[in-house]
Design an enzyme around this catalytic site. Structure first.
Site, PDB file in Angstrom:
ATOM      1  N   LYS A 195       9.786   7.276  10.590  1.00 15.22           N
ATOM      2  CA  LYS A 195       8.367   7.256  10.961  1.00 15.22           C
ATOM      3  C   LYS A 195       8.101   6.217  12.044  1.00 15.22           C
ATOM      4  CE  LYS A 195       3.755   7.177  10.354  1.00 15.22           C
ATOM      5  NZ  LYS A 195       3.433   5.873  10.851  1.00 15.22           N
ATOM      6  N   SER A 209       1.217   7.448   5.904  1.00 17.07           N
ATOM      7  CA  SER A 209       1.103   6.098   6.448  1.00 17.07           C
ATOM      8  C   SER A 209       0.060   5.339   5.641  1.00 17.07           C
ATOM      9  CB  SER A 209       0.651   6.173   7.908  1.00 17.07           C
ATOM     10  OG  SER A 209       0.197   4.912   8.346  1.00 17.07           O
ATOM     11  N   ALA A 244       0.875  -1.194   0.000  1.00 17.27           N
ATOM     12  CA  ALA A 244       0.000   0.000   0.000  1.00 17.27           C
ATOM     13  C   ALA A 244       0.899   1.227   0.000  1.00 17.27           C
ATOM     14  CB  ALA A 244      -0.978  -0.004   1.174  1.00 17.27           C
ATOM     15  N   ARG A 285      -1.924   3.396   6.869  1.00 19.19           N
ATOM     16  CA  ARG A 285      -3.132   3.376   7.707  1.00 19.19           C
ATOM     17  C   ARG A 285      -3.942   4.671   7.604  1.00 19.19           C
ATOM     18  NH1 ARG A 285       0.245  -0.088  11.342  1.00 19.19           N
ATOM     19  NH2 ARG A 285      -0.816  -2.091  11.411  1.00 19.19           N
ATOM     20  N   HIS A 336       7.255   5.553   1.388  1.00 17.81           N
ATOM     21  CA  HIS A 336       7.940   4.347   0.909  1.00 17.81           C
ATOM     22  C   HIS A 336       8.789   4.664  -0.320  1.00 17.81           C
ATOM     23  CE1 HIS A 336       4.123   2.420   2.643  1.00 17.81           C
ATOM     24  NE2 HIS A 336       5.083   1.835   3.332  1.00 17.81           N
TER      25      HIS A 336
HETATM   26  P1  AMP Z   1       5.371  -0.211   6.321  1.00 17.50           P
HETATM   27  O1  AMP Z   1       4.945  -0.601   4.953  1.00 17.50           O
HETATM   28  O2  AMP Z   1       4.397   0.667   7.030  1.00 17.50           O
HETATM   29  O3  AMP Z   1       5.830  -1.378   7.136  1.00 17.50           O
HETATM   30  O4  AMP Z   1       6.647   0.719   6.119  1.00 17.50           O
HETATM   31  C1  AMP Z   1       7.741   0.253   5.379  1.00 17.50           C
HETATM   32  C2  AMP Z   1       8.894   1.191   5.589  1.00 17.50           C
HETATM   33  O5  AMP Z   1       8.542   2.504   5.150  1.00 17.50           O
HETATM   34  C3  AMP Z   1       9.299   1.333   7.065  1.00 17.50           C
HETATM   35  O6  AMP Z   1      10.712   1.416   7.159  1.00 17.50           O
HETATM   36  C4  AMP Z   1       8.633   2.611   7.458  1.00 17.50           C
HETATM   37  O7  AMP Z   1       9.261   3.259   8.552  1.00 17.50           O
HETATM   38  C5  AMP Z   1       8.775   3.421   6.189  1.00 17.50           C
HETATM   39  N1  AMP Z   1       7.812   4.511   6.158  1.00 17.50           N
HETATM   40  C6  AMP Z   1       6.460   4.420   6.347  1.00 17.50           C
HETATM   41  N2  AMP Z   1       5.897   5.641   6.286  1.00 17.50           N
HETATM   42  C7  AMP Z   1       6.891   6.521   6.064  1.00 17.50           C
HETATM   43  C8  AMP Z   1       6.958   7.946   5.922  1.00 17.50           C
HETATM   44  N3  AMP Z   1       5.876   8.717   5.999  1.00 17.50           N
HETATM   45  N4  AMP Z   1       8.169   8.504   5.697  1.00 17.50           N
HETATM   46  C9  AMP Z   1       9.279   7.739   5.640  1.00 17.50           C
HETATM   47  N5  AMP Z   1       9.290   6.400   5.752  1.00 17.50           N
HETATM   48  C10 AMP Z   1       8.117   5.797   5.977  1.00 17.50           C
END
Ligand code: AMP
Length: 283
Positions: A151, A187, A34, A189, A39
């Site tokens: 984040k 995010s 997502a 979410r 990302h």
């Molecule tokens: P997730 O898919 O939420 O598990 O996030 C995957 C990676 O992207 C993790 O290292 C998160 O910390 C990073 N990430 C998520 N949201 C952000 C954001 N707004 N800015 C920078 N990195 C992010």
């Protein structure tokens, strides 16, 4: 350029081995998909630090609690794949659940200390799930560098600790949080938020910014965070898990005096209706 999709550990290892034989370096960006611009910023940063970039998408069941959002977590691989192509990723590693957790799987990586506060006690098993899957992904891909967002600040410190403690030969890079124009941290979410909730959600960032400002000015941490709590409640946050000032490295509590000599971090988690939002900023 299209992105090559790989679904097995054997194939991702073989691809990385071919790159290595050609003298190329490899970056890894683990995600749960997502994808948003946060990302994609990690992916672009990876492209600056390595010759080839692997992005993993795996919605890891072991990091979700029994009453959390594993089932409804957004999944949109086709759209993610197009976004990854535009951000310059080379491989999308999207394993199925049994590829990561085959029958008989029995090993868990736990990191003590860092996981004992903040989100740790509120989400039992969460960091063990994260640590285990990240250790596996790092050992599967064996990248030169792996990038994670600030984040998820506690997660980033946990990952730094586990790679040091387990001698996993990788450089961990933290990337600053990418925000929407009003300051809300991007995010996956955020997609759960209704338009009015989305509008109110920015109060989390504003409350942290206010704490930073007054604590920098020498005000007490307890007073600043109490004020932030009432501000969040006033803005429509339905529950506040925590808003705290912590040592940026050890995550130990920081008071105004120690904040003058140690880098600090303001870290918060709060509920907007059914959606739990987390965020953090430097002090
Ligand atoms: P997730 O898919 O939420 O598990 O996030 C995957 C990676 O992207 C993790 O290292 C998160 O910390 C990073 N990430 C998520 N949201 C952000 C954001 N707004 N800015 C920078 N990195 C992010």
């Amino acid at each position: 350029m299209d992105v090559q999709v790989i679904r097995t550990v054997a194939e991702v290892r073989a691809q990385v081995a071919r790159w290595r034989a050609d003298g190329l370096t490899v970056g890894l960006v683990p995600t749960m998909g997502a994808l948003h611009d946060g990302h994609l910023t990690l992916v672009r940063e990876a492209g600056k630090r390595a010759d080839r970039v692997v992005v993993s998408i795996f919605v890891n069941p072991t990091q979700f609690g029994p009453n959390e959002d594993f089932e409804r977590y957004p999944r949109r691989e086709d759209q993610d794949r197009a976004l990854l192509a535009s951000a310059g990723a080379d491989v999308l590693f999207a394993p199925g659940i049994t590829e990561i957790y085959p029958p008989g799987f029995a090993t868990t990586v736990t990191v003590s200390g860092l996981t004992e506060g903040l989100c740790g006690p509120l989400r039992p098993g969460h960091f063990a799930g994260v640590a285990t899957v990240v250790a596996k992904l790092l050992l599967q891909v064996l990248p030169d560098v792996a990038l994670f967002g600030e984040k998820d600040y506690q997660q980033l410190q946990v990952i730094r600790r586990l790679t040091r403690d387990l001698d996993i030969p990788v450089t961990i890079e933290g990337v600053p949080t990418v925000r929407e124009a009003d300051g809300l941290a991007m995010s996956s979410r955020n997609a759960y938020l209704s338009p009015p909730e989305r509008a109110r959600a920015v109060a989390l960032y504003q409350a942290m910014a206010a704490v930073a400002e007054v604590v920098r000015g020498g005000a007490s941490v307890a007073g600043a965070t109490a004020e932030a709590r009432s501000r969040l409640t006033g803005a429509g946050f339905t529950a506040i898990d925590y808003i705290e000032v912590r040592d940026a490295e050890t995550l130990a509590p920081l008071d105004a005096t120690s904040a003058a000599t140690r880098p600090g971090r303001i870290i918060a988690a709060a509920w907007m209706g059914k959606t739990r939002l987390i965020d953090n900023i430097p002090l």
